[in-house]
Design a protein around this motif. Structure first.
Motif, mmCIF file in Angstrom:
data_model
loop_
_atom_site.group_PDB
_atom_site.id
_atom_site.type_symbol
_atom_site.label_atom_id
_atom_site.label_comp_id
_atom_site.label_asym_id
_atom_site.label_seq_id
_atom_site.Cartn_x
_atom_site.Cartn_y
_atom_site.Cartn_z
ATOM 1 N N PRO A 156 1.089 6.095 10.715
ATOM 2 C CA PRO A 156 -0.141 5.488 11.204
ATOM 3 C C PRO A 156 -0.163 3.838 11.223
ATOM 4 C CG PRO A 156 -0.763 7.136 9.790
ATOM 5 C CD PRO A 156 0.755 6.794 9.474
ATOM 6 N N ASN A 157 0.653 3.304 10.325
ATOM 7 C CA ASN A 157 0.618 1.802 10.143
ATOM 8 C C ASN A 157 1.667 1.325 11.187
ATOM 9 O OD1 ASN A 157 -1.325 0.219 8.471
ATOM 10 N ND2 ASN A 157 -0.750 2.141 7.217
ATOM 11 N N PRO A 164 -8.463 -0.309 12.523
ATOM 12 C CA PRO A 164 -9.777 -1.239 12.416
ATOM 13 C C PRO A 164 -9.947 -2.521 12.553
ATOM 14 C CG PRO A 164 -8.939 0.028 10.524
ATOM 15 C CD PRO A 164 -7.944 0.395 11.297
ATOM 16 N N ARG A 165 -8.812 -2.902 11.936
ATOM 17 C CA ARG A 165 -8.681 -4.440 11.862
ATOM 18 C C ARG A 165 -8.839 -5.148 13.207
ATOM 19 N NH1 ARG A 165 -3.961 -5.229 8.050
ATOM 20 N NH2 ARG A 165 -3.267 -3.584 9.476
ATOM 21 N N TYR A 209 0.773 -1.387 0.113
ATOM 22 C CA TYR A 209 0.043 0.143 0.066
ATOM 23 C C TYR A 209 0.886 1.205 0.035
ATOM 24 C CZ TYR A 209 0.663 -0.589 5.170
ATOM 25 O OH TYR A 209 1.258 -0.864 6.274
ATOM 26 N N ARG A 217 -9.775 -3.362 16.027
ATOM 27 C CA ARG A 217 -11.208 -3.033 16.528
ATOM 28 C C ARG A 217 -12.203 -3.964 15.994
ATOM 29 N NH1 ARG A 217 -12.654 2.826 14.113
ATOM 30 N NH2 ARG A 217 -10.538 2.339 13.781
ATOM 31 N N ALA A 218 -12.317 -4.425 14.781
ATOM 32 C CA ALA A 218 -13.296 -5.510 14.517
ATOM 33 C C ALA A 218 -13.413 -6.638 15.434
ATOM 34 C CB ALA A 218 -13.280 -5.824 13.102
ATOM 35 N N LEU A 247 -6.207 2.971 16.478
ATOM 36 C CA LEU A 247 -5.172 2.954 15.529
ATOM 37 C C LEU A 247 -5.278 1.840 14.358
ATOM 38 C CD1 LEU A 247 -2.047 2.944 17.891
ATOM 39 C CD2 LEU A 247 -2.835 4.847 16.406
#
Ligand code: ADP
Ligand code: MG
Lengths: 327, 309
Positions: B224-225, B300-301, B203, B303-304, B298
């Motif tokens: 961020p990553n 979303p993965r 990415y 978080r899920a 930080l």
């Protein structure tokens, strides 16, 4: 009109050359296929052109577009070309999107860079782009993260992002290889449709001759860092002249009729660290002679308009019906 | 999100209880407090009286139950030594410890992360090699060696800073340095490898391919990553804000929690040791909780995954 003119493009990693002087022109609106087995330098050609290779790559030659040379131009030239004039999409769409940013943000970023759109305008345009590439319920899904999309949908998002910059040329590097068959066909259909609407040119990188035959006007076949045969689609598919091109056709699994037989090319692509002297394909070639093992054939224009690098090409007379491949 | 935090909180409380249970048995099994407090030559009547007064003659399970009760009500009893409530003794030492560990943490973050990121962006440069070398030195050098070295150079030789005590900010300089150098090295190394890993991801190439400037690729796409692994390390550091200065406080005679712990362990002052362990366990568990929540913010993965759990 020529969009991109690649001349004598060479790439070496840590002193090991993997690309040995590529010459290729891309004209406005046309679709050029770049085929060859894995490791032949298809991706490296375009990654080098756009300055996307790691710093250890040594790149020489020229890639002219919009009046500037991308190889010597440096970062500022590259940044104006990338995404705006030339966009690129990749093989593994799921990992090609930033996992911690919403897809809408990622599309909006391209819209801001290339069209100056911000805020609500960017959002509206991002929704219409997602709509355009066939993401249902685009207004809501704009705010989702890449992991909430399937591989095929991620590739659609990538295409939307590429379209955001209204490029003149799209490099599609094996855009369907990581997807399953039905999705592959859908993405291919989307690409041709988008191309018809926008009139942009496309370089379609693939090892799948079937897909190449379905979308391309012109095809360049690469082997071990060189173009070995280049022709318009019809003559190439009607009569592949280079034994390697011929081998690629014979290796296509075909389900039509009893004569269909899968003949893989023996051996493997040579390691760039020890490419054979002479023609790099000669150790795998049934037609090779001692000349092939010592001298390297150059890519020469042929009377029928194609270019070919082979001392002992497949005779033009052995016409084989290839209709099945166009399906 | 609320149920996620609740589940984590419950788990945190359970962890603290487990740690405290473990501490209880280890402390009981490792020597007789009465003999240590009173000395091996103490008259048997005195020892017996001491044991009775502190409930050391009760069956272990009863001691454990009243201990648990004490933990739940935050009443750890009084110090065997100076008879003031154990928890108060500990709490009044915490500011002194934080006066060292918080500036040290700020230094670690403010120097370690930029150094690591810079090294990652300039790989194989002299700066990169320097960062690697310093970070290896930083975290292989034990803090007592480092502390003594700093004392030798800056207190004994140059006389710039005092070697011990707690009277002015100048007294804090050497202990804070001792505390932060290793952490700077660790954070620099982690930030460097996290950034290098992230910069190699597809990415990042996508972002470049769409015309994002290198600067924005680093700040908006790579950092961020890379922050997830970095935050993990910072979490560990926050967890050791209270307990991380034991050695340094001893070297520099700094009257914080760490020194209290050493003195109390040596004296088998059970109430105080237990209160300290409780405070330490609570900060660590709390820091963990913060890290978990930060992960969710930080990435979303994650978080899920955590809301599903
Ligand atoms: N980053 C890299 N470092 C070293 N070698 C590389 C790198 N990328 C590609 N190569 C080498 O360059 C050659 C061409 O690769 P590539 O262009 O990816 O092939 P393909 O035709 O499958 O796209 C291969 O031999 C590959 O190993
Ligand atoms: Mg490739």
């Amino acid at each position: 009109m020529t969009l991109v003119r690649i001349r004598d493009l060479r790439v070496a990693f840590d002193g090991v050359p993997v690309l040995h002087g590529i010459n290729l022109d891309i004209s406005a609106g046309e679709t050029v296929g770049l085929v060859g087995e894995s490791g032949c330098g298809k991706s490296v050609t375009w990654l080098a052109a756009l300055g996307l290779l790691p710093a250890k790559a040594r790149i020489t030659g020229t890639v002219e577009t919009a009046g500037s040379d991308l190889v010597s131009g440096g970062r500022s030239v590259l940044e104006t070309i990338r995404g705006g004039r030339i966009a690129m999409i990749f093989q593994d769409p799921s990992s090609a999107l930033n996992p911690v940013r919403r897809v809408g943000q990622q599309i909006a970023e391209a819209l801001r860079l290339h069209r100056g759109l911000r805020g609500a305008a960017a959002r509206a345009e991002a929704i219409s782009l997602l709509d355009r590439v066939g993401i249902p319920d685009a207004a809501r899904r704009l705010d989702l993260y890449p992991h909430e999309f399937s591989g095929g949908q991620c590739q659609r998002v990538m295409i939307a992002m590429a379209l955001a910059g209204q490029p003149d040329l799209l490099i599609a590097d094996e855009p369907t290889t990581a997807l399953d068959a039905t999705i592959q066909a859908q993405i291919l259909a989307l690409l041709t449709e988008v191309q018809r609407e926008t009139g942009m040119a496309m370089v379609f990188i693939s090892h799948d001759l079937g897909a190449v035959g379905a979308v391309c006007d012109r095809v360049a076949v690469m082997y071990a860092g060189r173009i070995v045969e280049e022709a318009r689609r019809e003559p190439l598919f009607a009569a592949p002249r280079h034994p390697y091109t011929r081998g690629l056709f014979d290796a296509i699994p075909r389900l039509d009729g009893p004569r269909s037989r899968l003949v893989p090319i023996p051996g493997t692509v040579p390691d760039p660290k020890n490419t054979p002297a002479g023609c790099a394909f000669s150790p795998r070639c049934a037609r090779a002679t001692s000349l092939c093992a010592s001298e390297r054939p150059t890519l020469l224009p042929q009377s029928d308009g194609r270019a070919l690098a082979c001392f002992h090409p497949v005779p033009a007379a052995t016409l084989v019906s290839r209709e099945g491949v166009f399906a | 999100m609320i149920s996620f935090v609740l589940i984590r909180l419950l788990r945190a409380v359970l962890t603290v209880l487990l740690v405290m249970t473990f501490a209880f048995f280890v402390l009981r099994l490792s020597g007789d407090p009465a003999l240590i407090m009173l000395g091996p030559d103490a008259p048997t009547e005195a020892v017996a009286a001491f044991r009775a007064a502190w409930g050391l003659d009760d069956p272990l399970w009863r001691q454990y139950l009243s201990y648990l009760h004490g933990i739940v009500t935050l009443d750890f009893g009084v110090s065997m030594r100076d008879r003031s409530p154990a928890l108060d003794l500990v709490l009044e030492r915490i500011p002194a410890t934080l006066a060292l560990t918080i500036p040290a943490l700020i230094l670690k973050v403010a120097i370690g992360i930029p150094a690591g990121v810079y090294a990652a962006l300039h790989r194989q440069s002299i700066a990169d090699r320097g960062v690697i070398l310093l970070s290896v030195m930083g975290f292989t050098l034990p803090s007592f060696v480092l502390g003594l070295l700093l004392v030798l150079v800056f207190a004994v030789q140059l006389g710039w800073f005092p070697s011990g005590g707690q009277d002015s900010w100048r007294h804090a300089v050497l202990p804070v340095l001792t505390l932060s150098i290793g952490g700077i090295g660790i954070l620099a190394r982690f930030s460097r490898s996290a950034m290098i890993e992230v910069l190699g991801q597809p990415y990042i190439r996508t972002a470049l391919a769409k015309g994002v400037s290198w600067r924005d690729v680093v700040w908006k796409h790579a950092l961020p990553n890379a922050s997830v692994p970095i935050v993990t390390i910072i979490g560990f550091m926050i967890g050791s804000l209270v307990a991380g200065a034991v050695v340094v406080e001893s070297i520099f005679s700094w009257p914080g929690v760490g020194r209290l712990l050493i003195v109390s362990v040596a004296n088998r002052d059970l109430a105080v040791v237990q209160a300290i362990l409780m405070v330490i366990a609570a900060t660590m568990v709390l820091a963990n909780l913060c890290v978990d929540i930060a992960y969710g913010l930080l990435d979303p993965r994650l978080r899920a995954r955590t809301t599903a759990a």
